[in-house]
Write a protein that holds these residues in place. Sequence first.
Motif, short mmCIF file in Angstrom:
data_model
loop_
_atom_site.label_atom_id
_atom_site.label_comp_id
_atom_site.label_asym_id
_atom_site.label_seq_id
_atom_site.Cartn_x
_atom_site.Cartn_y
_atom_site.Cartn_z
N ALA A 3 11.56 -1.81 1.14
CA ALA A 3 12.73 -1.73 0.25
C ALA A 3 12.31 -1.26 -1.13
O ALA A 3 12.97 -0.39 -1.73
CB ALA A 3 13.43 -3.09 0.17
N MET A 4 11.21 -1.78 -1.63
CA MET A 4 10.77 -1.42 -2.98
C MET A 4 10.23 0.01 -3.04
O MET A 4 10.27 0.65 -4.09
CB MET A 4 9.74 -2.43 -3.49
N MET A 5 9.73 0.53 -1.92
CA MET A 5 9.33 1.95 -1.87
C MET A 5 10.55 2.84 -2.03
O MET A 5 10.51 3.85 -2.76
CB MET A 5 8.63 2.25 -0.54
N ILE A 6 11.64 2.46 -1.37
CA ILE A 6 12.87 3.23 -1.49
C ILE A 6 13.41 3.13 -2.91
O ILE A 6 13.84 4.13 -3.49
CB ILE A 6 13.91 2.76 -0.45
N VAL A 7 13.36 1.93 -3.48
CA VAL A 7 13.79 1.76 -4.87
C VAL A 7 12.99 2.67 -5.80
O VAL A 7 13.55 3.35 -6.66
CB VAL A 7 13.67 0.27 -5.31
N GLN A 8 11.68 2.71 -5.61
CA GLN A 8 10.84 3.56 -6.46
C GLN A 8 11.22 5.03 -6.29
O GLN A 8 11.29 5.77 -7.27
CB GLN A 8 9.36 3.36 -6.15
N PHE A 9 11.45 5.46 -5.05
CA PHE A 9 11.85 6.85 -4.80
C PHE A 9 13.16 7.16 -5.52
O PHE A 9 13.30 8.22 -6.15
CB PHE A 9 12.01 7.09 -3.29
N LEU A 10 14.13 6.25 -5.43
CA LEU A 10 15.41 6.47 -6.11
C LEU A 10 15.20 6.59 -7.61
O LEU A 10 15.73 7.51 -8.25
CB LEU A 10 16.38 5.33 -5.77
N PRO A 45 4.20 5.43 0.46
CA PRO A 45 4.82 5.65 -0.85
C PRO A 45 4.58 4.45 -1.77
O PRO A 45 4.36 3.33 -1.31
CB PRO A 45 6.31 5.77 -0.51
N SER A 46 4.66 4.69 -3.06
CA SER A 46 4.51 3.61 -4.04
C SER A 46 5.73 2.71 -4.00
O SER A 46 6.86 3.18 -3.82
CB SER A 46 4.38 4.20 -5.45
N ALA A 47 5.49 1.42 -4.18
CA ALA A 47 6.58 0.44 -4.23
C ALA A 47 6.85 0.07 -5.68
O ALA A 47 5.91 -0.13 -6.46
CB ALA A 47 6.21 -0.81 -3.44
N ALA A 48 8.12 -0.01 -6.05
CA ALA A 48 8.47 -0.43 -7.40
C ALA A 48 7.87 -1.81 -7.65
O ALA A 48 7.98 -2.71 -6.83
CB ALA A 48 9.99 -0.49 -7.56
N GLY A 49 7.18 -1.96 -8.76
CA GLY A 49 6.55 -3.22 -9.10
C GLY A 49 5.25 -3.47 -8.38
O GLY A 49 4.60 -4.49 -8.58
N GLY A 50 4.86 -2.55 -7.49
CA GLY A 50 3.63 -2.71 -6.72
C GLY A 50 3.88 -3.42 -5.41
O GLY A 50 4.72 -4.30 -5.32
N ALA A 51 3.16 -3.01 -4.39
CA ALA A 51 3.27 -3.64 -3.08
C ALA A 51 2.63 -5.02 -3.12
O ALA A 51 1.65 -5.24 -3.83
CB ALA A 51 2.61 -2.78 -2.00
N LEU A 52 3.21 -5.95 -2.40
CA LEU A 52 2.65 -7.30 -2.30
C LEU A 52 1.87 -7.42 -1.01
O LEU A 52 2.11 -6.79 -0.04
CB LEU A 52 3.76 -8.35 -2.32
N VAL A 107 18.08 0.11 1.41
CA VAL A 107 17.45 -0.92 0.58
C VAL A 107 17.92 -2.29 1.06
O VAL A 107 17.11 -3.20 1.29
CB VAL A 107 17.77 -0.71 -0.93
N GLY A 108 19.22 -2.44 1.25
CA GLY A 108 19.76 -3.70 1.76
C GLY A 108 19.29 -4.02 3.16
O GLY A 108 18.99 -5.17 3.48
N HIS A 128 1.99 -13.96 11.19
CA HIS A 128 2.37 -12.60 11.58
C HIS A 128 3.73 -12.24 10.99
O HIS A 128 3.91 -11.15 10.43
CB HIS A 128 2.40 -12.49 13.11
N PHE A 129 4.69 -13.15 11.08
CA PHE A 129 6.04 -12.84 10.61
C PHE A 129 6.17 -12.99 9.09
O PHE A 129 6.99 -12.28 8.49
CB PHE A 129 7.08 -13.63 11.40
N TYR A 130 5.37 -13.83 8.46
CA TYR A 130 5.35 -13.84 6.99
C TYR A 130 4.87 -12.48 6.48
O TYR A 130 5.41 -11.92 5.53
CB TYR A 130 4.45 -14.95 6.44
N LYS A 131 3.84 -11.93 7.14
CA LYS A 131 3.33 -10.60 6.76
C LYS A 131 4.39 -9.53 7.00
O LYS A 131 4.55 -8.62 6.19
CB LYS A 131 2.05 -10.26 7.54
N GLN A 132 5.09 -9.63 8.11
CA GLN A 132 6.15 -8.67 8.41
C GLN A 132 7.24 -8.73 7.33
O GLN A 132 7.78 -7.70 6.93
CB GLN A 132 6.77 -8.94 9.78
N ALA A 133 7.56 -9.93 6.87
CA ALA A 133 8.57 -10.09 5.82
C ALA A 133 8.15 -9.36 4.54
O ALA A 133 8.95 -8.66 3.92
CB ALA A 133 8.82 -11.57 5.54
N LEU A 134 6.88 -9.53 4.17
CA LEU A 134 6.38 -8.83 2.98
C LEU A 134 6.41 -7.31 3.16
O LEU A 134 6.74 -6.57 2.25
CB LEU A 134 4.95 -9.27 2.66
N GLU A 135 6.07 -6.88 4.36
CA GLU A 135 6.07 -5.44 4.64
C GLU A 135 7.48 -4.86 4.49
O GLU A 135 7.65 -3.79 3.89
CB GLU A 135 5.54 -5.22 6.06
#
Length: 186
Positions: free
Chosen positions: A63-70, A179-186, A23-24, A51-58
């Motif tokens: 991280a939020m997908m892993i949070v949701q899985f946990l 996978p689903s992201a906690a809070g929804g994917a941006l 996650v970190g 391109h890199f702003y999109k990569q940052a969101l991805e």
Amino acid sequence: MASNVKKILSKKSKFHELLQAQVGNEFSASQQYIALAVWFDNEDLPRLASHFYKQALEERNHAMMIVQFLMDNDIPVVIPGTQTPINEFKAPRDLVDLALRQEQQVTEQIVALAKAAREEGDYIGEQFLQWFLKEQVEEVSSMKTLLTIMDRANGNMFYVETFLTRENVGDEGADPSAPSAAGGAL
């Protein structure tokens, strides 16, 4: 019976510890991509910045997908701080080279997670990571391509900007198998 299931899922495991650390790692990767995007933005290179702003969101979404899985598996979640991103560069190529090395490192981390899940017999965790393994193949390939284009452009960023506009590198659209992201994917 339900309390026995909770006890099994909540036991400490190397896989769960590595997943928490990931996650970190994903949030740190996101911050690094924001730093790259801002650098390109300041250099008036809008396609590279985008391109890199999109990569940052991805990476944030990963991280939020892993949070949701946990959370879905009743594993306590701790949101860690991030590493300080690198902000100073001499040439545009240096940023893409850093991004490639970062993706290669993340690939190693995801492989280590998959190995830990398999070694512990955590089939649910192993299955969850299959999407991330596939994603890392795409991420490394995309960054290798961008670095190749940077090298071929030989310092002419107009060619790189045109390439990104024409080819939409790294923008394959939403993946319905993600996978689903906690809070929804941006």
